[in-house]
Motif scaffolding. Structure first.
Motif: not given
Length: 444
Positions: A146, A155, A159-160
Motif C-alpha cells: 500500500v 488511498l 486508511v493508509w
C-alpha cells in the motif's frame, strides 16, 4: 546560536547528524556480522544464509523505529521530510530482506527433510516461532504494497496511516520470534545482552519521541486557542497561547502537528508551519482552506484546547552558512518564510513570492512590512507561467532577480512542482548544495 547568526563551522548540523547516524548503522552492522559468524553454521548452507538475512532484517526494523521516532536532536538537524524518505527506502529494503529470509528458511528445511516447499511451509506454520515470523512478514508485505506510490495516491490518508500502524504489530511479533529462535538471540551471553539493549533502545526512542515528549509538553504548556483571525475568504490564522512558552524549543521556520479536540476526530491532524516567530507568549498558524480540517479552523471557539506535537523541522536559521539570504515561497508556503523574516535580524535578505495574483498573496502586508524593516527586497511573481512564456524560476530569471544568488543561503517552501523547479534552477546555477534548504511539510 542566536537567531540570524551565520554558522561558519566546517561541519554543518545536518552533516554532523548524518555522520552520527552512519556511525550508528555501521557500528551495529559490524556487531551483527561478528555475532552471525561466531554463532557458527546451521544444519545446511541454505539455513545459514537464511539466518544471515534474518539478523539483518531485525537490524533494519530497529533502524526503521529510530527514523520515525521524531527524536528532537535528529529532527532539527535533518528534518522530518528527509527522515521519512529514508524510512521509505529502508522499508522497501526491509521487505526484500524479510522475503528472502522467509523463502530461504522454507527452502532450507525442505532440502533438509527432502520434501516440497509447500509441505514445509504448512509444517512450519504449526511451529509457534515460525508462525510469528510468518505473520510479521505478511504485515510487512501488506504495508509495503500500500506504500507503492500509485496505490498510495488512491488511498485516503487515514486508511493508509491505519494500515501503516500495523507495522508496530509486526515489530512485536518479530521481537517474540527472535526471542524464540535461540540460534540468534541466545547464541552467547553477549548476543543476548546486545539484542536486548538494541530492542529496548529502539522502542524507548520511539516511546520517548512519539509519546512521552508530546504528552509532557501538552501537560506542561496547556495550549489553548487565544484568537481566530480570518486573513481572507479562504485563509485563517489561529493564535495559540499557553504556559511557559518561553521554554518551548521552537524556531521560526518550524512546523507543528495540530489537533483541536472537539473540532475533528483525534486521528485527523494537520502539519501547519508557524507563521510568526515564537516569542515566548504565543504561537500562530496560518492555513488555507484546502480540506475539511483546515476549512473548519475559522469555527474554532476561543478558549478551546489545542494538542500540539512538535515543533519539528530543519527549515531554520540553524543551518545558515552565508550572510545573505534568499527566501523563496509559493502560495501558503509563505508562512514559515514570514516567520523567518521576523526572526532574522542580520544579513541582506531577498524574498521571491510566487502567487497567481496579488489577491492570492497570503500575509502580503506583513511580509512587505518585515522586508522593509530589514532593508531587504521583495519580488512578487504573479501570473500564469503559460501566459508569460518564461518560467519564473528558470536559471536566467533567478540570476536576473538575484545576481549574487550563488553567495546566499536559499530557503525554498511551496508546492512540490514549484519547489522542484526552483531546485533545478539552483542546480543549473551551481548554488552549493550546503546553501540550499528545502523541506516538505507532511505526515505521509
Amino acid at each position: 546560536m542566536s537567531s540570524g547568526t551565520v554558522r561558519r563551522a566546517a561541519v554543518l548540523p545536518v552533516d554532523a547528524a548524518r555522520r552520527a547516524m552512519w556511525m550508528f548503522v555501521i557500528g551495529n552492522a559490524v556487531i551483527v556480522e561478528a555475532l552471525f559468524l561466531s554463532a557458527g553454521s546451521d544444519k545446511n548452507g541454505v539455513l545459514t544464509t537464511a539466518r544471515f538475512f534474518g539478523v539483518h532484517a531485525a537490524l533494519l526494523m530497529l533502524f526503521q523505529l529510530l527514523l520515525v521516532a521524531r527524536l528532537p536532536w535528529l529532527d532539527r538537524r535533518i528534518g522530518m521530510d528527509r527522515l521519512t524518505v529514508w524510512h521509505r527506502w529502508v522499508g522497501f529494503l526491509l521487505l526484500w530482506t524479510v522475503l528472502t529470509h522467509a523463502t530461504l528458511v522454507v527452502a532450507g528445511f525442505a532440502a533438509l527433510d527432502g520434501t516440497s516447499m509447500a509441505r514445509t511451509f504448512t509444517a512450519l506454520s504449526g511451529v509457534p516461532a515460525s508462525l510469528l515470523g510468518m505473520l510479521a512478514a505478511g504485515i510487512v508485505v501488506v504495508v509495503a504494497a500500500v506504500s507503492v506510490r500509485p496505490l498510495r495516491r488512491r488511498l485516503p490518508y487515514e486508511v493508509w496511516h491505519g494500515l501503516h500502524l500495523l507495522l508496530y504489530v509486526a515489530l512485536g511479533l518479530s521481537f517474540v520470534h527472535e526471542l524464540q529462535e535461540t540460534t540468534t538471540f541466545a547464541s552467547s551471553a553477549f548476543a543476548t545482552a546486545y539484542w536486548w539493549i538494541l530492542w529496548l533502545f529502539a522502542f524507548g526512542a520511539l516511546l520517548f519521541g512519539r509519546v512521552a515528549v508530546p504528552l509532557w509538553r501538552n501537560a506542561y504548556h496547556r495550549f489553548r486557542v487565544a484568537a481566530v483571525v480570518p486573513e481572507s475568504d479562504d485563509v485563517v490564522s489561529v493564535h495559540v497561547t499557553g504556559r511557559h512558552l518561553d521554554r518551548l524549543p521552537a524556531r521560526a521556520g518550524q512546523f507543528c502537528i495540530w489537533r483541536f479536540p472537539g473540532h475533528n476526530h483525534w486521528w485527523l491532524a494537520n502539519p501547519f508551519s508557524l507563521s510568526a516567530a515564537p516569542n515566548g507568549q504565543g504561537l500562530r498558524l496560518t492555513a488555507k482552506a484546502a480540506g475539511s480540517t483546515s476549512a473548519g479552523l475559522r469555527n474554532l471557539p476561543v478558549g478551546s484546547r489545542a494538542f500540539v506535537e512538535g515543533p519539528y523541522g530543519a527549515f531554520t536559521s540553524l543551518h545558515r552558512t552565508r550572510p545573505g539570504t534568499l527566501l523563496i515561497a509559493g502560495g501558503v508556503g509563505i508562512t514559515p518564510v514570514r516567520a523567518m523574516l521576523e526572526e532574522q535580524t542580520t544579513g541582506d535578505v531577498v524574498v521571491l513570492y510566487r502567487v497567481r495574483g496579488e489577491a492570492d498573496a497570503v500575509l502580503l502586508d506583513e511580509v512587505r512590512r518585515l522586508v522593509a524593516l530589514r532593508g531587504g527586497r521583495l519580488h512578487l511573481l504573479t501570473g500564469r507561467t503559460a501566459e508569460s512564456g518564461t518560467p519564473p524560476f528558470a536559471p536566467d530569471n533567478l540570476q536576473r532577480l538575484v545576481p549574487d544568488i550563488t553567495g546566499r543561503d536559499v530557503y525554498v517552501c511551496g508546492p512540490p512542482a514549484m519547489t522542484g523547479a526552483v531546485l533545478a534552477g539552483l542546480r543549473d546555477l551551481r548554488v552549493p548544495a550546503r546553501q540550499v534548504h528545502a523541506e516538505k511539510f507532511g505526515l505521509a
